[in-house]
Design a protein around this motif. Structure first.
Motif, PDB file in Angstrom:
ATOM      1  N   ASP A   9       0.867  -2.725   3.698  1.00 30.01           N
ATOM      2  CA  ASP A   9       2.213  -3.244   3.880  1.00 30.01           C
ATOM      3  C   ASP A   9       2.302  -4.640   3.298  1.00 30.01           C
ATOM      4  O   ASP A   9       1.397  -5.445   3.417  1.00 30.01           O
ATOM      5  CB  ASP A   9       2.563  -3.324   5.381  1.00 30.01           C
ATOM      6  CG  ASP A   9       2.742  -1.947   5.970  1.00 30.01           C
ATOM      7  OD1 ASP A   9       2.816  -0.997   5.179  1.00 30.01           O
ATOM      8  OD2 ASP A   9       2.818  -1.834   7.209  1.00 30.01           O
ATOM      9  N   SER A  11       5.334  -7.783   2.656  1.00 29.18           N
ATOM     10  CA  SER A  11       6.705  -8.250   2.725  1.00 29.18           C
ATOM     11  C   SER A  11       7.184  -8.607   1.342  1.00 29.18           C
ATOM     12  O   SER A  11       6.396  -8.986   0.478  1.00 29.18           O
ATOM     13  CB  SER A  11       6.807  -9.470   3.650  1.00 29.18           C
ATOM     14  OG  SER A  11       5.970 -10.504   3.182  1.00 29.18           O
ATOM     15  N   SER A  16      -0.043  -8.881   0.111  1.00 28.00           N
ATOM     16  CA  SER A  16      -0.218  -7.958   1.210  1.00 28.00           C
ATOM     17  C   SER A  16      -1.058  -8.603   2.300  1.00 28.00           C
ATOM     18  O   SER A  16      -1.920  -9.417   2.046  1.00 28.00           O
ATOM     19  CB  SER A  16      -0.880  -6.663   0.728  1.00 28.00           C
ATOM     20  OG  SER A  16      -2.165  -6.930   0.244  1.00 28.00           O
ATOM     21  N   CYS A  19      -3.103  -5.238   8.132  1.00 28.18           N
ATOM     22  CA  CYS A  19      -2.238  -4.888   9.239  1.00 28.18           C
ATOM     23  C   CYS A  19      -2.894  -5.112  10.586  1.00 28.18           C
ATOM     24  O   CYS A  19      -2.240  -4.962  11.616  1.00 28.18           O
ATOM     25  CB  CYS A  19      -1.739  -3.447   9.128  1.00 28.18           C
ATOM     26  SG  CYS A  19      -3.062  -2.244   9.219  1.00 28.18           S
ATOM     27  N   PRO A  77       6.193  -2.610   3.116  1.00 22.90           N
ATOM     28  CA  PRO A  77       6.455  -2.069   4.451  1.00 22.90           C
ATOM     29  C   PRO A  77       7.748  -1.271   4.506  1.00 22.90           C
ATOM     30  O   PRO A  77       8.548  -1.292   3.578  1.00 22.90           O
ATOM     31  CB  PRO A  77       6.569  -3.338   5.313  1.00 22.90           C
ATOM     32  CG  PRO A  77       7.130  -4.362   4.365  1.00 22.90           C
ATOM     33  CD  PRO A  77       6.472  -4.057   3.044  1.00 22.90           C
ATOM     34  N   SER A 142       5.596  -0.696   9.624  1.00 23.65           N
ATOM     35  CA  SER A 142       4.637  -0.095   8.697  1.00 23.65           C
ATOM     36  C   SER A 142       5.274   1.029   7.877  1.00 23.65           C
ATOM     37  O   SER A 142       6.282   1.628   8.271  1.00 23.65           O
ATOM     38  CB  SER A 142       3.427   0.449   9.460  1.00 23.65           C
ATOM     39  OG  SER A 142       3.825   1.308  10.513  1.00 23.65           O
ATOM     40  N   THR A 143       4.653   1.304   6.738  1.00 25.22           N
ATOM     41  CA  THR A 143       5.133   2.371   5.854  1.00 25.22           C
ATOM     42  C   THR A 143       4.209   3.583   5.968  1.00 25.22           C
ATOM     43  O   THR A 143       3.002   3.435   6.183  1.00 25.22           O
ATOM     44  CB  THR A 143       5.211   1.886   4.393  1.00 25.22           C
ATOM     45  OG1 THR A 143       5.882   2.867   3.591  1.00 25.22           O
ATOM     46  CG2 THR A 143       3.837   1.638   3.794  1.00 25.22           C
TER      47      THR A 143
END
Length: 208
Positions: A9, A11, A16, A19, A77, A142-143
Protein backbone atom coordinates in the motif's frame (compact mmCIF):
# COMPACT_ATOMS: atom_id res chain seq x y z
CA UNK A 1 1.85 -9.78 10.93
CA UNK A 2 0.73 -7.91 7.83
CA UNK A 3 -2.58 -9.38 6.69
CA UNK A 4 -1.84 -8.62 3.03
CA UNK A 5 1.84 -9.21 2.51
CA UNK A 6 1.50 -9.67 -1.25
CA UNK A 7 0.75 -5.98 -1.85
CA UNK A 8 2.45 -2.73 -0.96
CA UNK A 9 0.00 0.00 0.00
CA UNK A 10 1.17 3.45 -0.84
CA UNK A 11 -0.42 6.80 -0.30
CA UNK A 12 -0.57 9.08 -3.35
CA UNK A 13 2.77 10.74 -3.94
CA UNK A 14 4.65 8.91 -1.15
CA UNK A 15 6.91 5.91 -0.90
CA UNK A 16 5.31 2.65 0.11
CA UNK A 17 5.11 1.95 3.87
CA UNK A 18 5.33 -1.47 5.51
CA UNK A 19 1.78 -2.24 6.56
CA UNK A 20 2.99 -3.45 9.95
CA UNK A 21 3.73 0.15 10.80
CA UNK A 22 0.73 1.98 12.23
CA UNK A 23 -1.55 -0.72 10.76
CA UNK A 24 -4.59 -2.08 12.56
CA UNK A 25 -7.09 -4.67 11.37
CA UNK A 26 -10.58 -3.17 11.46
CA UNK A 27 -12.85 -5.79 9.90
CA UNK A 28 -15.79 -6.57 12.15
CA UNK A 29 -17.15 -10.10 12.42
CA UNK A 30 -20.74 -9.49 13.44
CA UNK A 31 -22.79 -12.36 14.80
CA UNK A 32 -26.36 -12.91 13.66
CA UNK A 33 -26.20 -10.33 10.88
CA UNK A 34 -27.24 -11.42 7.42
CA UNK A 35 -26.46 -9.58 4.22
CA UNK A 36 -29.34 -7.53 2.96
CA UNK A 37 -30.23 -7.98 -0.71
CA UNK A 38 -29.49 -5.03 -2.91
CA UNK A 39 -32.73 -4.63 -4.79
CA UNK A 40 -34.52 -1.99 -6.81
CA UNK A 41 -31.59 -1.22 -9.06
CA UNK A 42 -33.51 1.25 -11.15
CA UNK A 43 -30.82 3.92 -10.94
CA UNK A 44 -28.64 5.38 -13.64
CA UNK A 45 -26.65 2.22 -14.28
CA UNK A 46 -27.87 -0.55 -16.48
CA UNK A 47 -27.68 -4.16 -15.34
CA UNK A 48 -24.22 -5.70 -15.51
CA UNK A 49 -25.67 -8.82 -17.07
CA UNK A 50 -24.71 -11.29 -14.35
CA UNK A 51 -25.94 -14.84 -14.56
CA UNK A 52 -23.95 -17.99 -15.20
CA UNK A 53 -22.45 -16.60 -18.41
CA UNK A 54 -20.80 -13.58 -16.75
CA UNK A 55 -16.98 -13.62 -16.81
CA UNK A 56 -15.32 -14.57 -13.53
CA UNK A 57 -13.19 -11.96 -11.71
CA UNK A 58 -9.44 -12.09 -12.25
CA UNK A 59 -6.46 -11.05 -10.15
CA UNK A 60 -4.96 -7.70 -11.08
CA UNK A 61 -1.25 -8.50 -11.26
CA UNK A 62 1.88 -6.62 -10.26
CA UNK A 63 2.02 -4.51 -13.42
CA UNK A 64 -1.72 -3.85 -13.86
CA UNK A 65 -2.40 -0.15 -14.29
CA UNK A 66 -5.58 1.85 -13.79
CA UNK A 67 -7.43 2.66 -17.01
CA UNK A 68 -8.27 6.16 -15.75
CA UNK A 69 -5.19 7.46 -13.92
CA UNK A 70 -2.47 5.05 -15.09
CA UNK A 71 -1.19 4.21 -11.59
CA UNK A 72 0.07 0.68 -10.85
CA UNK A 73 -2.85 -0.81 -8.94
CA UNK A 74 -1.18 -3.17 -6.40
CA UNK A 75 1.25 -0.41 -5.33
CA UNK A 76 -1.44 1.82 -3.87
CA UNK A 77 -4.02 1.54 -1.09
CA UNK A 78 -7.76 1.33 -1.33
CA UNK A 79 -10.60 -0.41 -3.17
CA UNK A 80 -9.98 -1.79 -6.63
CA UNK A 81 -12.44 -2.70 -9.37
CA UNK A 82 -12.68 -4.36 -12.75
CA UNK A 83 -15.33 -4.29 -15.47
CA UNK A 84 -15.84 -6.68 -18.38
CA UNK A 85 -17.38 -5.36 -21.60
CA UNK A 86 -18.63 -7.56 -24.44
CA UNK A 87 -16.67 -7.26 -27.69
CA UNK A 88 -14.62 -4.30 -26.47
CA UNK A 89 -10.98 -3.62 -25.62
CA UNK A 90 -11.02 -1.11 -22.77
CA UNK A 91 -8.14 1.36 -23.15
CA UNK A 92 -6.80 -0.85 -25.96
CA UNK A 93 -6.21 -4.03 -23.94
CA UNK A 94 -8.15 -7.22 -23.33
CA UNK A 95 -10.86 -7.35 -20.68
CA UNK A 96 -11.31 -6.47 -17.92
CA UNK A 97 -11.03 -2.71 -17.57
CA UNK A 98 -8.97 -2.11 -14.42
CA UNK A 99 -9.17 0.54 -11.72
CA UNK A 100 -7.36 1.53 -8.53
CA UNK A 101 -10.47 3.17 -7.09
CA UNK A 102 -14.14 2.33 -7.19
CA UNK A 103 -15.21 5.84 -8.12
CA UNK A 104 -12.95 5.79 -11.18
CA UNK A 105 -14.58 2.51 -12.25
CA UNK A 106 -18.03 4.10 -12.06
CA UNK A 107 -16.76 7.20 -13.86
CA UNK A 108 -15.39 5.04 -16.69
CA UNK A 109 -18.61 3.06 -16.90
CA UNK A 110 -20.76 6.18 -17.10
CA UNK A 111 -18.54 7.47 -19.91
CA UNK A 112 -18.96 4.16 -21.79
CA UNK A 113 -22.67 3.67 -21.26
CA UNK A 114 -23.06 2.60 -24.88
CA UNK A 115 -20.92 -0.49 -24.23
CA UNK A 116 -22.45 -3.81 -23.21
CA UNK A 117 -21.27 -4.39 -19.65
CA UNK A 118 -21.01 -8.09 -18.77
CA UNK A 119 -19.72 -7.88 -15.19
CA UNK A 120 -18.69 -5.21 -12.68
CA UNK A 121 -16.57 -6.36 -9.73
CA UNK A 122 -15.40 -4.40 -6.69
CA UNK A 123 -13.30 -5.22 -3.64
CA UNK A 124 -15.54 -6.80 -1.00
CA UNK A 125 -14.16 -5.72 2.37
CA UNK A 126 -16.42 -8.24 4.10
CA UNK A 127 -14.41 -10.98 2.38
CA UNK A 128 -10.90 -9.90 3.44
CA UNK A 129 -8.98 -9.10 6.60
CA UNK A 130 -8.40 -5.48 5.73
CA UNK A 131 -6.22 -2.98 7.53
CA UNK A 132 -6.43 0.74 8.11
CA UNK A 133 -3.23 2.65 8.74
CA UNK A 134 -2.45 6.30 9.28
CA UNK A 135 0.07 7.99 7.00
CA UNK A 136 0.55 11.72 6.62
CA UNK A 137 -2.60 12.42 8.61
CA UNK A 138 -4.72 10.23 6.34
CA UNK A 139 -6.43 6.95 7.17
CA UNK A 140 -5.61 4.53 4.35
CA UNK A 141 -7.39 1.22 3.75
CA UNK A 142 -5.49 -1.77 2.39
CA UNK A 143 -5.82 -2.95 -1.20
CA UNK A 144 -6.82 -6.49 -2.20
CA UNK A 145 -6.70 -6.85 -6.02
CA UNK A 146 -7.05 -10.64 -6.04
CA UNK A 147 -9.83 -12.55 -7.75
CA UNK A 148 -11.22 -14.00 -4.52
CA UNK A 149 -11.58 -10.52 -2.99
CA UNK A 150 -13.94 -9.28 -5.71
CA UNK A 151 -17.75 -9.31 -5.53
CA UNK A 152 -20.45 -8.29 -7.97
CA UNK A 153 -21.02 -4.54 -7.56
CA UNK A 154 -24.78 -5.16 -7.56
CA UNK A 155 -24.51 -7.43 -4.50
CA UNK A 156 -22.69 -5.12 -2.08
CA UNK A 157 -23.44 -2.13 0.13
CA UNK A 158 -21.15 0.86 -0.42
CA UNK A 159 -19.95 3.30 2.21
CA UNK A 160 -19.55 6.57 0.30
CA UNK A 161 -17.28 9.44 1.35
CA UNK A 162 -15.94 8.14 4.67
CA UNK A 163 -12.79 9.54 6.30
CA UNK A 164 -10.89 6.44 5.11
CA UNK A 165 -9.27 6.99 1.72
CA UNK A 166 -7.73 4.97 -1.07
CA UNK A 167 -5.39 5.62 -3.97
CA UNK A 168 -7.42 8.54 -5.30
CA UNK A 169 -8.78 9.99 -2.08
CA UNK A 170 -12.36 9.50 -0.91
CA UNK A 171 -14.01 6.44 -2.37
CA UNK A 172 -16.86 3.94 -2.28
CA UNK A 173 -15.85 1.12 0.09
CA UNK A 174 -17.91 -2.00 -0.60
CA UNK A 175 -19.11 -4.68 1.83
CA UNK A 176 -20.92 -7.89 0.95
CA UNK A 177 -22.47 -7.84 4.43
CA UNK A 178 -24.59 -4.75 5.03
CA UNK A 179 -23.95 -4.99 8.77
CA UNK A 180 -20.22 -4.60 8.08
CA UNK A 181 -20.97 -1.48 6.01
CA UNK A 182 -23.08 -0.02 8.81
CA UNK A 183 -20.34 -0.66 11.38
CA UNK A 184 -17.72 0.91 9.09
CA UNK A 185 -19.87 4.01 8.52
CA UNK A 186 -20.56 4.32 12.27
CA UNK A 187 -16.83 4.42 12.92
CA UNK A 188 -15.53 6.32 9.89
CA UNK A 189 -18.46 8.34 8.59
CA UNK A 190 -19.98 8.26 5.12
CA UNK A 191 -23.36 7.18 3.87
CA UNK A 192 -24.65 3.84 2.65
CA UNK A 193 -25.58 3.29 -0.98
CA UNK A 194 -26.50 0.41 -3.26
CA UNK A 195 -25.36 0.01 -6.87
CA UNK A 196 -28.52 1.69 -8.12
CA UNK A 197 -27.96 4.71 -5.89
CA UNK A 198 -24.67 5.62 -7.56
CA UNK A 199 -25.04 8.58 -9.91
CA UNK A 200 -22.67 10.75 -11.96
CA UNK A 201 -23.25 13.54 -9.43
CA UNK A 202 -22.16 11.30 -6.56
CA UNK A 203 -19.06 10.22 -8.46
CA UNK A 204 -18.15 13.81 -9.34
CA UNK A 205 -18.36 14.73 -5.64
CA UNK A 206 -15.63 12.20 -4.83
CA UNK A 207 -13.23 13.11 -7.60
CA UNK A 208 -9.91 14.80 -6.90
Amino acid sequence: MCKDDTTHDQSPGTASTDCTERGVTRRRVLQGASAAGVAGLAGCLSSSGGGDDAPEPVTLGESATCDVCGMVIPNHPGPTAEIFYADEQPSGHDNPARFDSTWEAFQYDFEHDDWDREAFYVTDYSAVDYEIRTDGGQKLISTHPTAEAFADAEDVTFVVGSDVVGAMGRDLVAFGDEADAEAFADEHGGKLASFGDVTPTMIASLGM
